[in-house]
Design a protein around this motif. Structure first.
Motif, PDB file in Angstrom:
ATOM      1  N   ASN A 137       0.816  -1.210   0.000  1.00  0.00           N
ATOM      2  CA  ASN A 137       0.000   0.000   0.000  1.00  0.00           C
ATOM      3  C   ASN A 137       0.850   1.260   0.000  1.00  0.00           C
ATOM      4  O   ASN A 137       0.591   2.218   0.719  1.00  0.00           O
ATOM      5  CB  ASN A 137      -0.984   0.033   1.177  1.00  0.00           C
ATOM      6  N   ASP A 150      -1.753   1.571  -3.372  1.00  0.00           N
ATOM      7  CA  ASP A 150      -1.742   0.117  -3.229  1.00  0.00           C
ATOM      8  C   ASP A 150      -0.605  -0.557  -3.986  1.00  0.00           C
ATOM      9  O   ASP A 150      -0.727  -1.713  -4.395  1.00  0.00           O
ATOM     10  CB  ASP A 150      -3.092  -0.459  -3.698  1.00  0.00           C
ATOM     11  N   LYS A 277     -15.494   2.326   6.798  1.00  0.00           N
ATOM     12  CA  LYS A 277     -14.138   1.795   6.922  1.00  0.00           C
ATOM     13  C   LYS A 277     -13.216   2.918   7.379  1.00  0.00           C
ATOM     14  O   LYS A 277     -13.259   4.026   6.838  1.00  0.00           O
ATOM     15  CB  LYS A 277     -13.644   1.223   5.594  1.00  0.00           C
ATOM     16  N   VAL A 279     -10.193   5.340   7.779  1.00  0.00           N
ATOM     17  CA  VAL A 279      -9.180   5.875   6.873  1.00  0.00           C
ATOM     18  C   VAL A 279      -8.148   6.608   7.711  1.00  0.00           C
ATOM     19  O   VAL A 279      -8.445   7.613   8.347  1.00  0.00           O
ATOM     20  CB  VAL A 279      -9.804   6.835   5.835  1.00  0.00           C
ATOM     21  N   GLU A 283      -2.994   6.954   1.570  1.00  0.00           N
ATOM     22  CA  GLU A 283      -2.943   5.681   0.848  1.00  0.00           C
ATOM     23  C   GLU A 283      -4.230   4.882   1.016  1.00  0.00           C
ATOM     24  O   GLU A 283      -4.740   4.302   0.052  1.00  0.00           O
ATOM     25  CB  GLU A 283      -1.748   4.849   1.329  1.00  0.00           C
ATOM     26  N   GLU A 284      -4.759   4.840   2.234  1.00  0.00           N
ATOM     27  CA  GLU A 284      -5.991   4.086   2.473  1.00  0.00           C
ATOM     28  C   GLU A 284      -7.184   4.732   1.779  1.00  0.00           C
ATOM     29  O   GLU A 284      -8.052   4.036   1.245  1.00  0.00           O
ATOM     30  CB  GLU A 284      -6.243   3.975   3.974  1.00  0.00           C
ATOM     31  N   ARG A 287      -6.803   3.995  -2.049  1.00  0.00           N
ATOM     32  CA  ARG A 287      -7.058   2.593  -2.361  1.00  0.00           C
ATOM     33  C   ARG A 287      -8.552   2.311  -2.365  1.00  0.00           C
ATOM     34  O   ARG A 287      -9.072   1.624  -3.248  1.00  0.00           O
ATOM     35  CB  ARG A 287      -6.351   1.679  -1.355  1.00  0.00           C
ATOM     36  N   HIS A 288      -9.268   2.833  -1.357  1.00  0.00           N
ATOM     37  CA  HIS A 288     -10.708   2.603  -1.282  1.00  0.00           C
ATOM     38  C   HIS A 288     -11.407   3.201  -2.498  1.00  0.00           C
ATOM     39  O   HIS A 288     -12.269   2.553  -3.107  1.00  0.00           O
ATOM     40  CB  HIS A 288     -11.270   3.205   0.002  1.00  0.00           C
TER      41      HIS A 288
END
Length: 333
Positions: A137, A150, A277, A279, A283-284, A287-288
């Motif tokens: 990631n 990712d 979700k 965060v 990066e997160e 990616r989502h």
């Protein structure tokens, strides 16, 4: 440590599916062979199929030359490309029968897992280099103001010419598409999850529409948290909000604060979750957006505003094809 026989078996199993890609420029006044990269067979129906590589390998070419492990040459037609993830797809009508598709993983590999990179570094066909997964990631800049989320970091040698080739587990599963960059013992590969998300659409329609929040952000580091009066360095600070249907529910920063000699944006929303979700970083978030959403979808954005937690409904736009805003430390989503 894995013995050499394991790598020998991996090489023998997968090298027939790895190709060297040569790009011929459209301008007849330029050299007949301009650049070289790598790729791998993604599917094969017995007569024709598709090869996956990097977008920067094919560039603007419509046709490329492919050389297979047994010395067979084929001409391929570029049928899909996406600069946002640096992926491209080449259609080949008469793939060699021995060039079997490689399986693409959708789960991220684990740091420390042994991997091998296959390809054509420095024009040396059929090369294998080995190492481990150093991290997952990661974000890589694309040169157009956006980043590829990712990505897989590895210490396997990835040099110019490796770009587009597979990063493989010892079972022969593709966990990434290698992307050569200048670095000292650090290589990167576009994850299997992104490949599985993007490539089928490139085959079907030739391009990919990226979701876009229409905001510029910066990660909430300790100094950003302190400047904004936050209790902990967590989430992503909304710095700028662009006009459009995806931006109306979010608030950006309207001021800055100088702290320890640095000018820090203050006052904007802090994104801490998407679609239930958590965060914790840029990066997160990226990616989502890339793997779980698409333009026109409505998503739930959990945020902190003026010390209060709330949830906003936001409709995603489509990412424009534009260069970055030039602001250091600011990332566009």
């Amino acid at each position: 440590m894995t013995d050499n026989k394991t790598y020998e078996r991996l090489y023998e199993k997968t090298i027939p599916s790895v190709v060297s890609i040569y790009v011929t420029p459209n301008d007849a006044s330029r050299p007949t062979r301009m650049g070289a990269g790598s790729g791998f067979v993604y599917d094969n129906d017995g007569s024709g199929g598709h090869v996956v590589t990097n977008h920067h390998v094919t560039g603007g070419a419509d046709e490329v030359e492919l050389r297979f492990s047994d010395g067979d040459w084929r001409t391929g037609h570029v049928v899909g490309r996406d600069s946002g993830t640096d992926l491209a797809v080449v259609a080949v009508t008469d793939l060699p029968t021995y060039a079997k598709p490689l399986s693409v993983a959708t789960d991220a590999p684990k740091p420390g897992q042994e991997v091998a990179a296959l390809g054509n570094p420095m024009g040396l066909d059929g090369t294998i280099t080995t190492g481990i997964v150093s991290g997952t990631n990661r974000s890589l800049p694309t040169g157009n103001g956006f980043t590829i989320p990712d990505t897989v970091q590895t210490d396997a040698a990835i040099n110019p010419g490796n770009s587009g080739g597979p990063l493989l587990t010892l079972n022969g599963e593709v966990v990434g598409v290698n992307r050569a960059r200048q670095g000292d013992g650090i290589g990167f590969a576009i994850s299997g999850a992104i490949v599985s998300r993007i490539v089928p659409t490139l085959i079907e329609s030739g391009s990919y529409r990226h979701p876009f929040l229409k905001i510029s952000t910066v990660d909430v580091s300790p100094i950003v948290a302190e400047a904004n009066g936050l209790s902990e360095p967590r989430g992503i600070l909304v710095v700028d909000v662009r006009l459009g249907p995806a931006s109306g529910a979010l608030i950006g920063c309207e001021a800055t604060r100088t702290l320890r000699g640095r000018e820090i944006p203050v006052g904007g929303d802090v994104i801490v979750g998407l679609d239930e979700k958590e965060v914790r970083s840029h990066e997160e978030l990226m990616r989502h957006l890339l793997i779980e959403t698409q333009p026109g979808e409505q998503i739930e954005v959990e945020l902190v505003r003026d010390g209060r937690k709330l949830t906003e409904q936001v409709v995603l736009g489509e990412r424009p094809k534009a260069k970055g805003n030039g602001r250091i430390g600011i990332t566009v989503e």
